[in-house]
Design a protein around this motif. Structure first.
Motif, PDB file in Angstrom:
ATOM      1  N   VAL A  28      18.775  10.138  46.180  1.00 28.27           N
ATOM      2  CA  VAL A  28      19.867  10.759  45.427  1.00 28.27           C
ATOM      3  C   VAL A  28      19.718  10.388  43.951  1.00 28.27           C
ATOM      4  O   VAL A  28      19.220   9.299  43.630  1.00 28.27           O
ATOM      5  N   VAL A  29      20.138  11.312  43.090  1.00 32.51           N
ATOM      6  CA  VAL A  29      20.166  10.985  41.661  1.00 32.51           C
ATOM      7  C   VAL A  29      21.298  11.777  41.001  1.00 32.51           C
ATOM      8  O   VAL A  29      21.589  12.906  41.406  1.00 32.51           O
ATOM      9  N   CYS A  30      21.957  11.132  40.040  1.00 31.60           N
ATOM     10  CA  CYS A  30      22.990  11.834  39.280  1.00 31.60           C
ATOM     11  C   CYS A  30      22.369  12.294  37.958  1.00 31.60           C
ATOM     12  O   CYS A  30      21.914  11.463  37.171  1.00 31.60           O
ATOM     13  N   ALA A  31      22.319  13.600  37.742  1.00 31.67           N
ATOM     14  CA  ALA A  31      21.701  14.153  36.525  1.00 31.67           C
ATOM     15  C   ALA A  31      22.813  14.609  35.585  1.00 31.67           C
ATOM     16  O   ALA A  31      23.635  15.453  35.957  1.00 31.67           O
ATOM     17  N   ARG A  32      22.799  14.055  34.414  1.00 31.71           N
ATOM     18  CA  ARG A  32      23.863  14.356  33.443  1.00 31.71           C
ATOM     19  C   ARG A  32      23.601  15.694  32.748  1.00 31.71           C
ATOM     20  O   ARG A  32      22.454  16.003  32.390  1.00 31.71           O
ATOM     21  N   GLY A  33      24.680  16.453  32.565  1.00 31.52           N
ATOM     22  CA  GLY A  33      24.593  17.664  31.738  1.00 31.52           C
ATOM     23  C   GLY A  33      23.593  18.690  32.238  1.00 31.52           C
ATOM     24  O   GLY A  33      22.892  19.313  31.447  1.00 31.52           O
ATOM     25  N   LEU A  34      23.548  18.901  33.547  1.00 27.31           N
ATOM     26  CA  LEU A  34      22.566  19.858  34.087  1.00 27.31           C
ATOM     27  C   LEU A  34      23.068  21.299  33.970  1.00 27.31           C
ATOM     28  O   LEU A  34      22.291  22.230  33.824  1.00 27.31           O
ATOM     29  N   LEU A  35      24.387  21.463  34.075  1.00 29.85           N
ATOM     30  CA  LEU A  35      24.949  22.820  33.995  1.00 29.85           C
ATOM     31  C   LEU A  35      25.798  22.951  32.735  1.00 29.85           C
ATOM     32  O   LEU A  35      26.453  21.989  32.315  1.00 29.85           O
ATOM     33  N   ASP A  36      25.794  24.148  32.152  1.00 27.69           N
ATOM     34  CA  ASP A  36      26.551  24.311  30.907  1.00 27.69           C
ATOM     35  C   ASP A  36      28.034  24.568  31.191  1.00 27.69           C
ATOM     36  O   ASP A  36      28.425  24.953  32.296  1.00 27.69           O
ATOM     37  N   GLN A  37      28.855  24.356  30.171  1.00 24.38           N
ATOM     38  CA  GLN A  37      30.310  24.415  30.341  1.00 24.38           C
ATOM     39  C   GLN A  37      30.801  25.833  30.633  1.00 24.38           C
ATOM     40  O   GLN A  37      31.809  26.024  31.311  1.00 24.38           O
ATOM     41  N   GLU A  38      30.075  26.819  30.153  1.00 27.07           N
ATOM     42  CA  GLU A  38      30.483  28.200  30.437  1.00 27.07           C
ATOM     43  C   GLU A  38      30.381  28.479  31.947  1.00 27.07           C
ATOM     44  O   GLU A  38      31.273  29.078  32.549  1.00 27.07           O
ATOM     45  N   THR A  39      29.294  28.003  32.527  1.00 28.95           N
ATOM     46  CA  THR A  39      29.119  28.170  33.985  1.00 28.95           C
ATOM     47  C   THR A  39      30.242  27.456  34.729  1.00 28.95           C
ATOM     48  O   THR A  39      30.832  28.003  35.674  1.00 28.95           O
ATOM     49  N   ILE A  40      30.564  26.235  34.299  1.00 21.92           N
ATOM     50  CA  ILE A  40      31.604  25.450  34.973  1.00 21.92           C
ATOM     51  C   ILE A  40      32.948  26.180  34.881  1.00 21.92           C
ATOM     52  O   ILE A  40      33.684  26.309  35.875  1.00 21.92           O
ATOM     53  N   HIS A  41      33.261  26.687  33.702  1.00 23.95           N
ATOM     54  CA  HIS A  41      34.525  27.381  33.485  1.00 23.95           C
ATOM     55  C   HIS A  41      34.627  28.605  34.408  1.00 23.95           C
ATOM     56  O   HIS A  41      35.639  28.831  35.083  1.00 23.95           O
ATOM     57  N   HIS A  42      33.551  29.346  34.469  1.00 18.59           N
ATOM     58  CA  HIS A  42      33.476  30.546  35.294  1.00 18.59           C
ATOM     59  C   HIS A  42      33.650  30.185  36.778  1.00 18.59           C
ATOM     60  O   HIS A  42      34.362  30.841  37.527  1.00 18.59           O
ATOM     61  N   LEU A  43      33.022  29.066  37.183  1.00 16.73           N
ATOM     62  CA  LEU A  43      33.101  28.641  38.586  1.00 16.73           C
ATOM     63  C   LEU A  43      34.514  28.191  38.960  1.00 16.73           C
ATOM     64  O   LEU A  43      34.959  28.412  40.088  1.00 16.73           O
ATOM     65  N   ARG A  44      35.208  27.568  38.003  1.00 15.83           N
ATOM     66  CA  ARG A  44      36.584  27.127  38.314  1.00 15.83           C
ATOM     67  C   ARG A  44      37.440  28.339  38.665  1.00 15.83           C
ATOM     68  O   ARG A  44      38.187  28.327  39.636  1.00 15.83           O
ATOM     69  N   GLU A  45      37.317  29.391  37.856  1.00 14.60           N
ATOM     70  CA  GLU A  45      38.112  30.605  38.130  1.00 14.60           C
ATOM     71  C   GLU A  45      37.718  31.196  39.474  1.00 14.60           C
ATOM     72  O   GLU A  45      38.570  31.579  40.276  1.00 14.60           O
ATOM     73  N   ALA A  46      36.401  31.263  39.721  1.00 12.28           N
ATOM     74  CA  ALA A  46      35.914  31.857  40.974  1.00 12.28           C
ATOM     75  C   ALA A  46      36.376  31.036  42.177  1.00 12.28           C
ATOM     76  O   ALA A  46      36.737  31.583  43.222  1.00 12.28           O
ATOM     77  N   LEU A  47      36.395  29.722  42.022  1.00 17.73           N
ATOM     78  CA  LEU A  47      36.788  28.852  43.132  1.00 17.73           C
ATOM     79  C   LEU A  47      38.259  29.054  43.481  1.00 17.73           C
ATOM     80  O   LEU A  47      38.618  29.165  44.665  1.00 17.73           O
ATOM     81  N   ASP A 205      31.285  13.884  34.660  1.00 20.81           N
ATOM     82  CA  ASP A 205      31.976  14.941  33.913  1.00 20.81           C
ATOM     83  C   ASP A 205      31.466  16.283  34.413  1.00 20.81           C
ATOM     84  O   ASP A 205      30.325  16.384  34.891  1.00 20.81           O
ATOM     85  N   PRO A 206      32.297  17.321  34.284  1.00 18.90           N
ATOM     86  CA  PRO A 206      31.816  18.652  34.666  1.00 18.90           C
ATOM     87  C   PRO A 206      30.517  18.979  33.914  1.00 18.90           C
ATOM     88  O   PRO A 206      30.425  18.733  32.702  1.00 18.90           O
ATOM     89  N   GLY A 207      29.540  19.489  34.632  1.00 12.15           N
ATOM     90  CA  GLY A 207      28.208  19.718  34.054  1.00 12.15           C
ATOM     91  C   GLY A 207      27.207  18.724  34.632  1.00 12.15           C
ATOM     92  O   GLY A 207      26.027  19.029  34.793  1.00 12.15           O
ATOM     93  N   ASP A 208      27.685  17.507  34.980  1.00 10.94           N
ATOM     94  CA  ASP A 208      26.824  16.537  35.672  1.00 10.94           C
ATOM     95  C   ASP A 208      26.676  16.997  37.126  1.00 10.94           C
ATOM     96  O   ASP A 208      27.621  17.558  37.703  1.00 10.94           O
ATOM     97  N   VAL A 209      25.523  16.714  37.700  1.00 12.70           N
ATOM     98  CA  VAL A 209      25.249  17.190  39.065  1.00 12.70           C
ATOM     99  C   VAL A 209      24.566  16.068  39.844  1.00 12.70           C
ATOM    100  O   VAL A 209      23.711  15.369  39.302  1.00 12.70           O
ATOM    101  N   ILE A 210      24.950  15.906  41.117  1.00 13.89           N
ATOM    102  CA  ILE A 210      24.214  14.963  41.983  1.00 13.89           C
ATOM    103  C   ILE A 210      23.230  15.775  42.827  1.00 13.89           C
ATOM    104  O   ILE A 210      23.619  16.756  43.476  1.00 13.89           O
ATOM    105  N   LEU A 211      21.977  15.343  42.804  1.00 10.13           N
ATOM    106  CA  LEU A 211      20.938  15.939  43.653  1.00 10.13           C
ATOM    107  C   LEU A 211      20.703  14.990  44.816  1.00 10.13           C
ATOM    108  O   LEU A 211      20.499  13.789  44.596  1.00 10.13           O
ATOM    109  N   PHE A 212      20.761  15.491  46.047  1.00  8.99           N
ATOM    110  CA  PHE A 212      20.488  14.599  47.179  1.00  8.99           C
ATOM    111  C   PHE A 212      19.825  15.339  48.329  1.00  8.99           C
ATOM    112  O   PHE A 212      19.854  16.571  48.401  1.00  8.99           O
ATOM    113  N   GLY A 213      19.232  14.550  49.218  1.00  5.51           N
ATOM    114  CA  GLY A 213      18.465  15.113  50.331  1.00  5.51           C
ATOM    115  C   GLY A 213      19.294  15.194  51.602  1.00  5.51           C
ATOM    116  O   GLY A 213      20.462  14.805  51.635  1.00  5.51           O
ATOM    117  N   PRO A 214      18.672  15.674  52.702  1.00  2.00           N
ATOM    118  CA  PRO A 214      19.421  15.988  53.927  1.00  2.00           C
ATOM    119  C   PRO A 214      19.764  14.793  54.819  1.00  2.00           C
ATOM    120  O   PRO A 214      20.536  14.926  55.739  1.00  2.00           O
TER     121      PRO A 214
END
Ligand SMILES: O=C(O)CCC(=O)C(=O)O
Length: 324
Positions: A28-47, A205-214
């Motif tokens: 597992v690894v936590c990657a900072r700032g992988l997604l941009d804020q526009e994507t996050i904003h859009h996803l919040r509405e969609a969710l 923070d929103p934009g940070d992402v955790i990558l992990f395996g199965p």
């Protein structure tokens, strides 16, 4: 004929060498700032829209409305923002970077929303026992849409547990009885064993992402914050060693997929996303939302009846939400 659909987006940032070796070592690894804020904003509405319009599985089994928990899977089949993130965002290219196989398929996605104060925990578990597949080349991207800390249900992991041979029962938030109906042992609560294991989580923070395996063990507490919701998505991708391997008490597939045991994942339920999508696989979905198949719902209901989990069975059904 040329494929007229969008190509996968090119990431503005790939995983660094250091992140990839951390993932290799820890699972597992936590990657900072992988997604941009526009994507996050859009996803919040969609969710929020997706929570209003849950699928049959979300409505009947995964949601715990009265406890401030919302969950659903295969949301991309019904909601376009999820479809576009799954198929055309930077996630396919990042999955390719990690898995390295010539082709990458989208597996599925899931959301885990714990409203402020929700007591619903995510019991410690591994993902692979939950899935009707075999293989190792699977990555999950855990994408919080709100700032998270351990107090507000940040996801925690046992570092290195991807190398364990032991497998535990599949447990989802709400402790689903059907999914737990296997001979596997229940995973301990590793959060209570911090002195014996490397249990790690991150303030994110929103934009940070955790990558992990199965296989890596993970879980999260309820959301003890009184003010901050904890809305998170998990998008999962697979490489070429992943095969369809249906078993009792695994995640139901309510869409037609045409796969036989042993087949590589592919087709309209698990479409290729790298190096690009295949027009035939996703043509129906591009034309509009695709509700689950009545035949698959019927087959799953029959399976529940036969195994005692149906509406008239002696075991609690997953299609009846006790809380609501
Ligand atoms: O968000 C959570 O609490 C659970 C996430 C999880 O278990 C997963 O994505 O596999």
């Amino acid at each position: 004929m040329r494929n007229s659909l969008p190509k996968p987006a090119v990431p503005s940032r790939y995983f660094t060498e250091e992140e990839l070796s951390t993932f290799e070592r820890d699972g597992v690894v936590c990657a900072r700032g992988l997604l941009d804020q526009e994507t996050i904003h859009h996803l919040r509405e969609a969710l929020e829209d997706a929570i209003e319009k849950l699928s049959i599985l979300g409505k009947s089994a995964l949601n715990r409305e009265s406890k401030g928990f919302h969950g659903d899977i295969f949301v991309w089949k019904l909601h376009d923002a999820f479809r576009d993130l799954a198929l055309f965002s930077v996630l396919p290219a990042l999955s390719h970077q990690v898995l390295g196989t010539a082709t990458i398929n989208f597996f599925y996605e899931q959301f885990f929303v714990k409203r402020a104060g929700s007591p619903v925990d995510t019991p410690w578990h591994q993902d692979i026992p939950f899935w009707p597949v075999s293989g190792t080349q699977i990555v999950s991207f855990w994408i919080p849409l709100d700032p998270v800390t351990r107090e507000s249900s940040g996801l925690e992991f046992v570092l290195g547990s991807q190398n364990w041979n032991e497998r535990f029962k599949a447990v989802t938030p709400g402790h689903d009885a059907y999914l737990m109906d296997t001979d596997l042992p229940t995973a301990p609560n590793y959060a209570e064993q911090r002195s014996d294991y490397d249990v790690v989580g991150w303030d994110m923070d929103p934009g940070d992402v955790i990558l992990f395996g199965p296989v890596v063990c993970h879980g999260s507490a309820g959301n003890a914050s009184n003010t901050i919701d904890r809305r998170a998505l998990a998008f999962r991708y697979c490489g070429e060693d992943v095969r369809f391997a249906p078993r009792h008490a695994t995640m139901p597939l309510l869409w037609d997929h045409g796969l036989e045991p042993g087949d590589r994942l592919g087709g309209s339920l698990f479409p290729q996303v790298w190096p690009e999508v295949i027009e035939d696989e996703i043509a129906r979905r591009m034309a509009g939302p695709e509700p689950p198949s009545q035949a698959q719902i019927g087959a799953f209901m029959k399976h529940l009846e036969e195994t005692g989990f149906g509406p008239t069975g002696e075991k609690r059904t997953i299609l009846v939400n006790e809380d609501d």
